[in-house]
Scaffold this motif. Structure first.
Motif, PDB file in Angstrom:
ATOM      1  N   GLU A   1      -0.571  11.578  -1.041  1.00  0.00           N
ATOM      2  CA  GLU A   1      -0.697  11.316   0.402  1.00  0.00           C
ATOM      3  C   GLU A   1      -2.113  10.966   0.844  1.00  0.00           C
ATOM      4  O   GLU A   1      -2.313  10.571   1.990  1.00  0.00           O
ATOM      5  CB  GLU A   1      -0.195  12.542   1.184  1.00  0.00           C
ATOM      6  N   GLU A   2      -3.106  11.133  -0.071  1.00  0.00           N
ATOM      7  CA  GLU A   2      -4.487  10.810   0.324  1.00  0.00           C
ATOM      8  C   GLU A   2      -4.551   9.420   0.938  1.00  0.00           C
ATOM      9  O   GLU A   2      -3.906   8.494   0.446  1.00  0.00           O
ATOM     10  CB  GLU A   2      -5.404  10.850  -0.901  1.00  0.00           C
ATOM     11  N   LYS A   3      -5.372   9.298   1.975  1.00  0.00           N
ATOM     12  CA  LYS A   3      -5.438   8.004   2.675  1.00  0.00           C
ATOM     13  C   LYS A   3      -6.062   6.932   1.786  1.00  0.00           C
ATOM     14  O   LYS A   3      -6.693   7.211   0.791  1.00  0.00           O
ATOM     15  CB  LYS A   3      -6.278   8.162   3.949  1.00  0.00           C
ATOM     16  N   GLY A   4      -5.876   5.672   2.178  1.00  0.00           N
ATOM     17  CA  GLY A   4      -6.457   4.582   1.416  1.00  0.00           C
ATOM     18  C   GLY A   4      -5.388   3.818   0.677  1.00  0.00           C
ATOM     19  O   GLY A   4      -4.270   3.684   1.165  1.00  0.00           O
TER      20      GLY A   4
ATOM     21  N   ARG B   1       0.831  -1.214   0.000  1.00  0.00           N
ATOM     22  CA  ARG B   1       0.000   0.000   0.000  1.00  0.00           C
ATOM     23  C   ARG B   1       0.861   1.257   0.000  1.00  0.00           C
ATOM     24  O   ARG B   1       0.482   2.284   0.565  1.00  0.00           O
ATOM     25  CB  ARG B   1      -0.918   0.005   1.242  1.00  0.00           C
TER      26      ARG B   1
END
Ligand SMILES: Nc1ncnc2c1ncn2[C@@H]1O[C@H](COP(=O)(O)OP(=O)(O)O)[C@@H](O)[C@H]1O
Ligand SMILES: Nc1ccn([C@H]2C[C@H](O)[C@@H](COP(=O)(O)OP(=O)(O)O)O2)c(=O)n1
Length: 231
Positions: A123-126, A6
């Motif tokens: 950097e966006e989550k997920g 991830r």
């Protein structure tokens, strides 16, 4: 294949080295998001032409860039980009955009605006992400888990692009493509170095490789450096 990886995979390289096609497939295979940063430079070019700006007026173009709402969809199955609500995914591939995008990519104030936006998207989550362009390994995401430079000799890159744009690589198509690619890479490389691998960046020379072989080589590097199993 969805491996558990991830992290961030950063990929740079010149025009026709295979970045977009390979990175989309790698993202799809690993279940990651996909960011085509070149599409963002193309979208600002589209907007500047749409507004009738003089592209050499760097402060005006940078002010426009900062004011634009850029919506970047990072699903590798259908990457899209919209400018102030207008979907320009297809329009940014037009020749008039390819011929003018270097004027935007060499505008340092536009670069800092787009680099900040690219960092926020990365950097966006997920899910993790595969981000590709010219300065991802060096400037946008130098701390990426995996950093790669795709290269290919100029003849291979021009032949690939000619087949993509003109459907064949006869002499006339090669000549037209050569003029466009060589001029653009020369201009772009005045502001970023995407021809030589920076320290810690793994270079893959794709000249003798098929598309599938390049994808496999990238997955192998991901597996070796970040623990995701190669296929
Ligand atoms: N290893 C390869 N061998 C032959 N053609 C390739 C290879 N990798 C990519 N291509 C094709 O070459 C063209 C340019 O690839 P693309 O991914 O758009 O490059 P870039 O994003 O680096 O400019 C596309 O039509 C793509 O399908
Ligand atoms: N991170 C990036 C990405 C693209 N650019 C520039 C370089 C190119 O001239 C344009 C368009 O990039 P794009 O990757 O779409 O170019 P190709 O046509 O695939 O070669 O933007 C850049 O300067 N920095």
């Amino acid at each position: 294949m969805n491996t558990g990886f991830r992290g961030v995979i950063a990929v740079d390289g010149p025009s026709g080295s295979g970045k977009s096609s390979v990175c989309r497939e790698v993202a799809r295979t690993l279940g990651l998001r996909y960011l085509d940063t070149g599409a963002m430079y193309r979208a600002v070019t589209w907007a500047a032409l749409d507004r009738g700006l003089d592209l050499t007026d760097q402060p005006a173009v940078a002010a426009l860039s900062r004011a634009l709402v850029l919506d970047v969809a990072t699903d590798p199955a259908s990457p899209r980009i919209a400018v102030d609500g207008v979907d320009v995914t297809a329009a940014i591939r037009q020749t008039r955009i390819s011929e003018n995008v270097s004027a935007i990519a060499t505008n340092l104030d536009v670069r800092s605006d787009l680099i900040a936006r690219q960092r926020a998207l990365i950097e966006e989550k997920g899910a993790g992400i595969v981000a590709e362009g010219r300065d991802i390994t060096t400037v946008v995401a130098p701390d990426a888990d995996v950093r790669l430079l795709l290269t290919a000799d100029e003849n291979a890159r021009i032949a690939r692009r000619a087949r993509e744009l003109h459907g064949n690589d006869d002499a006339a198509s090669l000549a037209a493509t050569h003029a466009q690619i060589a001029t653009r890479d020369a201009r772009d490389s005045t502001v970023v170095d995407f021809l030589v691998a920076a320290d810690g960046v793994v270079e893959i020379d794709t000249s003798p490789l098929t598309f599938e072989q390049v994808v496999a080589a990238v997955l192998r590097v991901v597996s070796e450096t970040a623990g995701a199993p190669a296929r």
